[in-house]
Write an enzyme that holds these catalytic residues in place. Structure first.
Site, PDB file in Angstrom:
ATOM      1  N   GLY A  22      -0.509  -3.356  13.731  1.00 34.06           N
ATOM      2  CA  GLY A  22      -0.924  -2.663  14.958  1.00 34.06           C
ATOM      3  C   GLY A  22      -0.174  -1.374  15.245  1.00 34.06           C
ATOM      4  CB  THR A 144     -10.906  -0.383   1.754  1.00 30.59           C
ATOM      5  OG1 THR A 144     -11.376   0.807   1.157  1.00 30.59           O
ATOM      6  CG2 THR A 144     -10.256  -1.221   0.671  1.00 30.59           C
ATOM      7  CG  ASP A 145     -15.433   2.641   1.086  1.00 27.82           C
ATOM      8  OD1 ASP A 145     -14.198   2.721   0.956  1.00 27.82           O
ATOM      9  OD2 ASP A 145     -16.168   3.644   1.273  1.00 27.82           O
ATOM     10  CD  GLU A 146     -10.080   3.654  -1.297  1.00 33.17           C
ATOM     11  OE1 GLU A 146      -9.329   3.579  -2.279  1.00 33.17           O
ATOM     12  OE2 GLU A 146      -9.825   4.326  -0.284  1.00 33.17           O
ATOM     13  CE1 TYR A 169      -5.327  -0.072   0.484  1.00 29.96           C
ATOM     14  CE2 TYR A 169      -7.148   1.299  -0.281  1.00 29.96           C
ATOM     15  CZ  TYR A 169      -6.550   0.545   0.711  1.00 29.96           C
ATOM     16  OH  TYR A 169      -7.178   0.395   1.925  1.00 29.96           O
ATOM     17  CE  LYS A 173      -7.410  -3.950   2.443  1.00 31.11           C
ATOM     18  NZ  LYS A 173      -6.702  -4.439   3.670  1.00 31.11           N
TER      19      LYS A 173
HETATM   20  P1  NAD Z   1      -1.598   2.287   7.878  1.00 34.72           P
HETATM   21  O1  NAD Z   1      -0.886   2.463   6.579  1.00 34.72           O
HETATM   22  O2  NAD Z   1      -1.692   3.442   8.810  1.00 34.72           O
HETATM   23  O3  NAD Z   1      -0.943   1.081   8.697  1.00 34.72           O
HETATM   24  C1  NAD Z   1      -0.538  -0.115   8.080  1.00 34.72           C
HETATM   25  C2  NAD Z   1       0.396  -0.842   9.047  1.00 34.72           C
HETATM   26  O4  NAD Z   1       0.763  -2.091   8.441  1.00 34.72           O
HETATM   27  C3  NAD Z   1       1.703  -0.085   9.344  1.00 34.72           C
HETATM   28  O5  NAD Z   1       1.958  -0.080  10.732  1.00 34.72           O
HETATM   29  C4  NAD Z   1       2.762  -0.883   8.597  1.00 34.72           C
HETATM   30  O6  NAD Z   1       4.041  -0.831   9.214  1.00 34.72           O
HETATM   31  C5  NAD Z   1       2.163  -2.287   8.612  1.00 34.72           C
HETATM   32  N1  NAD Z   1       2.654  -3.123   7.510  1.00 34.72           N
HETATM   33  C6  NAD Z   1       2.708  -2.795   6.182  1.00 34.72           C
HETATM   34  N2  NAD Z   1       3.227  -3.814   5.471  1.00 34.72           N
HETATM   35  C7  NAD Z   1       3.495  -4.813   6.356  1.00 34.72           C
HETATM   36  C8  NAD Z   1       4.022  -6.123   6.229  1.00 34.72           C
HETATM   37  N3  NAD Z   1       4.394  -6.614   5.037  1.00 34.72           N
HETATM   38  N4  NAD Z   1       4.136  -6.887   7.344  1.00 34.72           N
HETATM   39  C9  NAD Z   1       3.770  -6.410   8.556  1.00 34.72           C
HETATM   40  N5  NAD Z   1       3.264  -5.162   8.738  1.00 34.72           N
HETATM   41  C10 NAD Z   1       3.137  -4.379   7.653  1.00 34.72           C
HETATM   42  O7  NAD Z   1      -3.036   1.740   7.485  1.00 34.72           O
HETATM   43  P2  NAD Z   1      -4.467   2.045   8.159  1.00 34.72           P
HETATM   44  O8  NAD Z   1      -5.010   3.284   7.557  1.00 34.72           O
HETATM   45  O9  NAD Z   1      -4.365   1.905   9.619  1.00 34.72           O
HETATM   46  O10 NAD Z   1      -5.304   0.823   7.569  1.00 34.72           O
HETATM   47  C11 NAD Z   1      -5.327  -0.442   8.233  1.00 34.72           C
HETATM   48  C12 NAD Z   1      -6.171  -1.407   7.440  1.00 34.72           C
HETATM   49  O11 NAD Z   1      -7.498  -0.890   7.318  1.00 34.72           O
HETATM   50  C13 NAD Z   1      -5.673  -1.630   6.012  1.00 34.72           C
HETATM   51  O12 NAD Z   1      -5.817  -3.000   5.718  1.00 34.72           O
HETATM   52  C14 NAD Z   1      -6.585  -0.780   5.148  1.00 34.72           C
HETATM   53  O13 NAD Z   1      -6.740  -1.331   3.879  1.00 34.72           O
HETATM   54  C15 NAD Z   1      -7.882  -0.839   5.952  1.00 34.72           C
HETATM   55  N6  NAD Z   1      -8.755   0.331   5.797  1.00 34.72           N
HETATM   56  C16 NAD Z   1      -8.265   1.599   6.032  1.00 34.72           C
HETATM   57  C17 NAD Z   1      -9.139   2.683   5.923  1.00 34.72           C
HETATM   58  C18 NAD Z   1      -8.660   4.087   6.201  1.00 34.72           C
HETATM   59  O14 NAD Z   1      -9.400   5.038   5.949  1.00 34.72           O
HETATM   60  N7  NAD Z   1      -7.473   4.291   6.739  1.00 34.72           N
HETATM   61  C19 NAD Z   1     -10.488   2.494   5.544  1.00 34.72           C
HETATM   62  C20 NAD Z   1     -10.935   1.172   5.317  1.00 34.72           C
HETATM   63  C21 NAD Z   1     -10.068   0.102   5.459  1.00 34.72           C
END
Ligand code: NAD
Length: 341
Positions: A22, A144-146, A169, A173
């Site tokens: 969060g 993710t779509d990846e 990555y 996922k």
């Molecule tokens: P981000 O990297 O900004 O945030 C990830 C958060 O997870 C950080 O606050 C980090 O401190 C925390 N974290 C990491 N390892 C941890 C652990 N072991 N224990 C507890 N907390 C931990 O990522 P985001 O871009 O906000 O993405 C969030 C989710 O959405 C991810 O699962 C990502 O795969 C998915 N996602 C992201 C996108 C995108 O474009 N950003 C698109 C599709 C899906």
């Protein structure tokens, strides 16, 4: 009370919702929305605050009665179990992840640890503390779509597309998605999964493409663009993603996957030029002034050419579509970074 096939979502029934990750980009937008929209639910933010987590993203809600933060690594299973028991966690929305493809190429181990084993730690906590028939429980996994790999110039990913991850990555996922689905099939755990395209918006870490371009522009530094810049991404404004997550959380069909896409495809080089144009206009620079900062670098290893999402399922079943026009979203995003960076 609202009904969806296979489950009943009772807004009046008490929920203790654990949102992982969060303090990150999407997680912080989602937490702010849930704290506001569900004043009668307790929202627990679990984040280990890696380099990507930033509690400043949550300043506006940090003192709200229904919000609590716990600095816990999701791999610390004892602490996770303790939290599930003490706070009677009934629902999980799981976003915590290592999320940067480039980092996963340099060093993959953390990606397997957090994205795969961390997800497993949470699934086990649900299995150990929830009881069938799981009437008020959901484990909602944000993916993710990846995981679907790379597209050519035509076509798009739907929920039946084959998993074909190309980066460490996306492999991590994909693996976590499989574990989540397997816990549904094997243990009957009530799960939901969504696979989303690239998000953009305020509060994203500056390692990611759009903040990186803006950061370089502000500092007058080179803007690194991989290969020939022709790789195409499908961009979604982060608030629209959070809209979809809230809708799936309330009405998604148990055990189902939903793809979420922005429907706005653009190549990396066109995106960089668009951001430069808006940046130059705001700074009263001559047209094309900052394009000189564009700097092509060696292509990323295993670089996916194109992603695109077919939104038909979430649109037909849940009535979701992206609301934010890309021009409005990117202007809002640029304004935010110009103030913050
Ligand atoms: P981000 O990297 O900004 O945030 C990830 C958060 O997870 C950080 O606050 C980090 O401190 C925390 N974290 C990491 N390892 C941890 C652990 N072991 N224990 C507890 N907390 C931990 O990522 P985001 O871009 O906000 O993405 C969030 C989710 O959405 C991810 O699962 C990502 O795969 C998915 N996602 C992201 C996108 C995108 O474009 N950003 C698109 C599709 C899906």
């Amino acid at each position: 009370m609202e009904r969806s096939i296979g489950r009943i979502f009772n807004k009046l029934q008490m929920k203790n919702i654990l949102i992982t990750g969060g303090a990150g980009f999407i997680g912080s937008h989602l937490i702010k929305r849930f704290v506001k929209n569900y004043p009668n639910y307790n929202i627990y933010n679990v984040d280990s605050l890696t380099y990507a987590g930033n509690l400043n993203n949550l300043k506006e809600i940090e003192n709200k009665k229904n919000y609590n933060f716990f600095k816990i690594d999701i791999n610390n299973h004892d602490e996770i179990i303790k939290l599930f028991k003490s706070k009677k966690i009934s629902n999980v929305i799981h976003l915590a992840a290592e999320s940067h493809v480039d980092k996963s190429i340099e060093s993959s181990y953390e990606f397997a640890k957090t994205n795969v084993l961390g997800t497993l730690s949470l699934l086990e906590a649900c299995r150990k503390t929830w009881t069938e028939p799981y009437q008020n429980n959901i484990f909602y996994h944000i993916s993710t779509d990846e995981v679907y790999g790379s597209l050519g110039l035509n076509g798009s990913f739907n929920e039946d597309s084959k998993y074909d991850p190309n980066s460490p990555y996306s492999a991590s996922k994909a693996s976590s998605d499989h574990f989540v689905r397997a816990y549904h099939k094997t243990h009957n755990l009530p799960i939901l999964i969504s696979n989303c395209s690239n998000n953009y918006g305020p509060s994203q870490h500056k390692e990611k493409l759009i903040p990186n371009i803006l950061n370089s522009l502000i500092k007058g530094e080179k803007i690194p663009i991989y290969g020939n810049g022709k790789n195409i991404r499908d961009w979604l404004f982060v608030d629209d993603h959070c809209d979809a997550i809230e809708l799936i959380f309330e009405k998604g069909l148990m055990g189902e996957t939903y793809n979420i896409g922005g429907g706005y495809e653009i190549s990396n080089i066109e995106l960089a030029k668009l951001i430069i144009k808006i940046f130059d206009e705001k700074n009263l620079n001559p047209v094309g002034f900052s394009e000189k900062h564009i700097h092509f670098v060696d292509d990323r290893a295993g670089h996916d050419f194109r992603y695109a999402i077919d939104n038909s399922k979430i649109n037909k079943e849940l009535g979701w579509r992206p609301k934010t026009n890309f021009n409005d979203g990117i202007n809002e995003t640029i304004n935010w970074y110009l103030k913050k960076l």
